[in-house]
Motif scaffolding. Structure first.
Motif, short mmCIF file in Angstrom:
data_model
loop_
_atom_site.label_atom_id
_atom_site.label_comp_id
_atom_site.label_asym_id
_atom_site.label_seq_id
_atom_site.Cartn_x
_atom_site.Cartn_y
_atom_site.Cartn_z
N VAL A 88 0.94 -1.03 0.03
CA VAL A 88 -0.01 -0.14 -0.10
C VAL A 88 0.76 1.10 0.05
N PRO A 324 -4.81 -0.32 -2.42
CA PRO A 324 -5.40 -0.01 -1.07
C PRO A 324 -7.07 -0.60 -0.97
N TYR A 327 -6.74 -3.95 0.15
CA TYR A 327 -6.31 -4.28 1.67
C TYR A 327 -7.54 -3.90 2.60
#
Length: 338
Positions: A88, A324, A327
């Protein structure tokens, strides 16, 4: 095991660890960049091996602390979460390097190969989760295989650096590995600086591990989610600081290699986790949440590899958006699986 600390001293210890890691991170980037120039090994190899190893030390010590304490979920979640969150960081770095897409500008065959090696290494724990009863002593056979595969992967990366069979197309936005200005600091002193900073971040890792376990004990939070998010966010700070410092120095390949190489090195930490967990194989005790976190991290790494190959020219690229999102989705899925 050391008794858990009270909640607020644990929070203050984590905050202090952040300050120390920020202080050490930028100095690590400068030392590694000069070592790469002075030795001729190249930024990709220096970032993968030296920076990857040193910046992973807080995570290694944190993981070992959790494993010795008998918390299998925490011990596995920390290195897996490190791989995910450090990827990330690349999306965040794209916002810092506004000139072009970072994966485009830092085109490197070594980094692409490392992403492939990382996916292969993370496939091994999946096998271990499926065969938790296989043991050699108290560890799973995969714990022995991971370092072997890691060393062979480094061998392949070195071969690619020395005798590449193809090269990425050079564009006006591509930044190649170029030597920096000559400095007067001796090579021995540079190695000493790298080792000293490594010791600092390693000791910090123990503090993070102990404080993280204490937060779990005091709050009742899931140890797996805490390891994947809170402690990982702190142990992964060296990679973020080094990445941003490398970008500002123009050493883009070094910065990206630091992240991917650090991720590859973090898979070795899974072997540390199993070795220090003395109650049997760690994969038999970690639970389903750890497998969810591992699967999500594998997907994140595959998207990064695709981004390195596709090389969107401008903006943050599809990988900068997808990583992201994946995640956050992995955390949400893991929470729902509790």
């Amino acid at each position: 095991m050391t008794e858990p600390w009270p909640l607020w001293p644990s929070v203050l210890a984590l905050a202090g660890a952040v300050i120390i890691i920020i202080f050490a991170g930028s100095r690590l980037a400068r030392a590694a960049d000069e070592i790469a120039d002075r030795t001729g090994i190249g930024e990709a190899v220096a970032g993968a091996v030296f920076l990857g190893a040193v910046t992973s030390l807080p995570g290694i010590v944190t993981t070992a602390t959790g494993a010795l304490a008998g918390d299998a979920a925490f011990a596995l979640a920390n290195p897996i979460g490190g791989i995910a969150l450090q990827t990330v960081w690349l999306a965040i770095a794209d916002l810092v390097y506004r000139r072009a897409n970072l994966e485009h500008a830092a085109a490197s065959l070594e980094n692409i190969l490392q992403a492939i090696v990382l996916i292969a290494l993370m496939a091994l724990p999946v096998i271990a989760f499926a065969t938790p009863d296989l043991q050699i002593g108290w560890i799973h056979p995969v714990t022995i295989l991971i370092p072997v595969f890691y060393l062979y992967g480094l061998h392949l990366v070195r071969r690619v650096h020395e005798e590449p069979m193809w090269r990425p197309i050079r564009t006006s936005e591509t930044r190649e590995d170029e030597g920096g200005p000559v400095r007067t600091q001796s090579l021995v002193r540079l190695w000493g600086t790298l080792a000293s900073l490594g010791l600092v971040v390693a000791v910090t890792g123990w503090v993070i591990g102990q404080a993280g376990l204490s937060v779990v004990a005091a709050t009742g939070w899931s140890s797996g989610i805490t390891g994947f998010t809170l402690t990982t966010a702190i142990t992964s700070l060296p990679e973020l600081i080094v990445l941003i410092a490398a970008i500002r120095m123009g050493a883009l390949t070094l910065g990206v290699a630091n992240i991917i190489g650090g991720n590859v090195f973090d898979v070795l930490t899974l072997s540390v986790a199993d070795s220090f967990y003395l109650e049997g194989t760690i994969y038999s005790a970690a639970g389903a949440v750890s497998l969810v976190l591992l699967g999500g991290t594998l997907l994140i790494t595959a998207v990064l590899g695709a981004g390195l190959v596709m090389r969107d020219r401008q903006g943050i690229g599809f990988e900068g958006i997808a990583i992201p999102a994946l995640y956050a989705g992995t955390i949400a899925l893991a929470v729902s699986a509790l």
